[in-house]
Design a protein around this motif. Structure first.
Motif, PDB file in Angstrom:
ATOM      1  N   TYR A 163       0.836  -1.190   0.000  1.00 30.91           N
ATOM      2  CA  TYR A 163       0.000   0.000   0.000  1.00 30.91           C
ATOM      3  C   TYR A 163       0.878   1.250   0.000  1.00 30.91           C
ATOM      4  O   TYR A 163       1.964   1.274   0.600  1.00 30.91           O
ATOM      5  CB  TYR A 163      -0.875   0.049   1.254  1.00 30.91           C
ATOM      6  CG  TYR A 163      -2.004  -0.950   1.282  1.00 30.91           C
ATOM      7  CD1 TYR A 163      -3.233  -0.652   0.719  1.00 30.91           C
ATOM      8  CD2 TYR A 163      -1.842  -2.190   1.887  1.00 30.91           C
ATOM      9  CE1 TYR A 163      -4.281  -1.569   0.763  1.00 30.91           C
ATOM     10  CE2 TYR A 163      -2.872  -3.119   1.925  1.00 30.91           C
ATOM     11  CZ  TYR A 163      -4.086  -2.798   1.363  1.00 30.91           C
ATOM     12  OH  TYR A 163      -5.117  -3.699   1.396  1.00 30.91           O
ATOM     13  N   GLU A 165       1.828   4.845   1.378  1.00 31.17           N
ATOM     14  CA  GLU A 165       1.745   5.365   2.737  1.00 31.17           C
ATOM     15  C   GLU A 165       0.514   6.242   2.928  1.00 31.17           C
ATOM     16  O   GLU A 165      -0.160   6.192   3.964  1.00 31.17           O
ATOM     17  CB  GLU A 165       3.003   6.163   3.066  1.00 31.17           C
ATOM     18  CG  GLU A 165       3.163   6.510   4.528  1.00 31.17           C
ATOM     19  CD  GLU A 165       3.313   5.268   5.410  1.00 31.17           C
ATOM     20  OE1 GLU A 165       2.858   5.322   6.573  1.00 31.17           O
ATOM     21  OE2 GLU A 165       3.873   4.266   4.936  1.00 31.17           O
ATOM     22  N   SER A 167      -2.320   5.931   1.466  1.00 28.91           N
ATOM     23  CA  SER A 167      -3.512   5.084   1.552  1.00 28.91           C
ATOM     24  C   SER A 167      -3.679   4.521   2.954  1.00 28.91           C
ATOM     25  O   SER A 167      -4.795   4.452   3.482  1.00 28.91           O
ATOM     26  CB  SER A 167      -3.418   3.942   0.534  1.00 28.91           C
ATOM     27  OG  SER A 167      -3.377   4.444  -0.784  1.00 28.91           O
ATOM     28  N   LEU A 168      -2.581   4.102   3.548  1.00 28.69           N
ATOM     29  CA  LEU A 168      -2.645   3.560   4.904  1.00 28.69           C
ATOM     30  C   LEU A 168      -3.099   4.626   5.900  1.00 28.69           C
ATOM     31  O   LEU A 168      -3.883   4.343   6.809  1.00 28.69           O
ATOM     32  CB  LEU A 168      -1.273   3.008   5.309  1.00 28.69           C
ATOM     33  CG  LEU A 168      -0.797   1.778   4.536  1.00 28.69           C
ATOM     34  CD1 LEU A 168       0.639   1.425   4.919  1.00 28.69           C
ATOM     35  CD2 LEU A 168      -1.715   0.589   4.804  1.00 28.69           C
ATOM     36  N   LYS A 172      -6.900   4.884   8.565  1.00 28.85           N
ATOM     37  CA  LYS A 172      -6.879   4.830  10.029  1.00 28.85           C
ATOM     38  C   LYS A 172      -6.829   6.223  10.634  1.00 28.85           C
ATOM     39  O   LYS A 172      -6.294   7.163  10.046  1.00 28.85           O
ATOM     40  CB  LYS A 172      -5.668   4.015  10.513  1.00 28.85           C
ATOM     41  CG  LYS A 172      -5.711   2.546  10.116  1.00 28.85           C
ATOM     42  CD  LYS A 172      -4.512   1.805  10.683  1.00 28.85           C
ATOM     43  CE  LYS A 172      -4.557   0.326  10.313  1.00 28.85           C
ATOM     44  NZ  LYS A 172      -3.416  -0.428  10.876  1.00 28.85           N
ATOM     45  N   ALA A 202      -6.686  -2.555   5.969  1.00 32.18           N
ATOM     46  CA  ALA A 202      -5.665  -2.896   4.980  1.00 32.18           C
ATOM     47  C   ALA A 202      -5.371  -4.386   5.036  1.00 32.18           C
ATOM     48  O   ALA A 202      -5.204  -4.956   6.122  1.00 32.18           O
ATOM     49  CB  ALA A 202      -4.391  -2.093   5.236  1.00 32.18           C
ATOM     50  N   LYS A 207      -2.189  -4.648  -1.298  1.00 26.49           N
ATOM     51  CA  LYS A 207      -3.364  -4.229  -2.068  1.00 26.49           C
ATOM     52  C   LYS A 207      -3.479  -5.005  -3.372  1.00 26.49           C
ATOM     53  O   LYS A 207      -2.511  -5.580  -3.872  1.00 26.49           O
ATOM     54  CB  LYS A 207      -3.291  -2.735  -2.380  1.00 26.49           C
ATOM     55  CG  LYS A 207      -2.186  -2.370  -3.349  1.00 26.49           C
ATOM     56  CD  LYS A 207      -2.253  -0.897  -3.729  1.00 26.49           C
ATOM     57  CE  LYS A 207      -1.188  -0.566  -4.777  1.00 26.49           C
ATOM     58  NZ  LYS A 207      -1.261   0.826  -5.240  1.00 26.49           N
TER      59      LYS A 207
END
Length: 292
Positions: A163, A165, A167-168, A172, A202, A207
């Motif tokens: 993923y 960074e 997106s992560l 959250k 995730a 992904k």
């Protein structure tokens, strides 16, 4: 016809010798229309008759491909008489309409190291090729072809990607809890969109890849002394073998060229069958397989 063998001859004839429901994956890059010479023994077809030449292989593939199998075709189009030829799209349409295969999806190969090809100011630098994914059509009890099946073999986990960074972070909150993300909008009678939210975690394996793929092109192989005029870089067939096959599956390349697909099969413990019209490539293939 035995596995782990290369057969020299015309693939249009050799393919007829394959048993029914035998091949798990076809992955190939054929000679493109009017592009370059593969020696005196190999014809390169004009855009006007390329599809008629190529289509018989797909008729056979609907027979020798397993119901769970896939056919991966890497092909490029060309500018002909100052316009982009549509022969590739004609080929795809006729495969869908006239054979027992159907188009599952199309992928864009964005070449990471493509050579400059633009002609300013009217033509941009072309750095893409197409990858078309065909599967067998299902038949009804009358033997008539039905719609696209969803039963072909595939496991996305081996080709998952890390993923980004960003997106992560989007998934959250500051405490590490999953945040809601919008999916599958609905539109009411007034044309107003509603986007329901749901929490997404995730996947620890990574992904799902996109349909735009960044394989390295064959140009990187020219510096290695590759003698085939259009060497097939191993990253492309390797990726699709990871996704669509498992160990001991049968992989066919009807245009074996310098032996790339067979070499990758040896590395990944798949069984291969190769067809090659130009037997002058035999030493190249044998050397390649001896090294893998």
């Amino acid at each position: 016809m035995k596995v782990n063998e290369i057969y020299y001859g015309d693939c249009m004839d050799l393919s007829k010798q394959l048993p029914d429901d035998f091949v798990d994956l076809v992955v190939t890059s054929p000679p493109y229309a009017d592009t370059l010479s593969y020696g005196e023994k190999v014809n390169t077809f004009h855009t006007d008759n390329y599809v008629d030449w190529f289509l018989p292989l797909f008729h056979e593939a609907a027979r020798f491909l397993k119901p769970t199998g896939s056919f991966i075709l890497n092909i490029g189009d060309k500018v002909f008489k100052k316009k982009r030829s549509i022969y590739v799209f004609e080929l795809v349409c006729r495969i869908e309409k006239e054979t027992g295969l159907c188009l599952h999806d199309r992928y864009i190969w964005a070449k990471l190291n493509g050579l400059p090809s633009g002609s300013a100011p009217r033509r941009l630098d072309d750095r893409v090729e197409y990858i078309f994914h065909f599967v067998r059509k299902e038949k009804n009890n009358k033997g008539e072809y039905k719609s696209t099946p969803e039963s072909f073999k595939a496991d996305v986990d081996p080709v998952r990607e890390p993923y980004a960074e960003v997106s992560l972070k989007r998934m959250k909150d500051k405490k590490g809890n999953a945040l809601p993300v919008g999916f599958n909008k609905t539109v009411d009678e007034d044309g107003m969109a509603t986007i329901p939210l749901k929490k997404v975690e995730a996947n620890p394996k990574g992904k799902i890849p996109t349909t735009v793929m960044g394989f390295v092109g064959a140009g990187t192989l020219r510096s290695t002394g590759a003698k085939h005029p259009a060497p097939f870089h191993p990253d492309l067939p390797k990726w699709f073998m990871k996704w669509l096959t498992t160990e001991n599956d049968v992989v066919l390349d009807p245009f074996m060229g310098g032996g790339t697909v067979a070499s990758v099969c040896q590395e990944m413990k798949r069984n291969y069958i190769g067809f090659e019209l130009n037997d002058n490539y035999r030493p190249l293939i044998e050397e390649r397989l001896a090294q893998s």
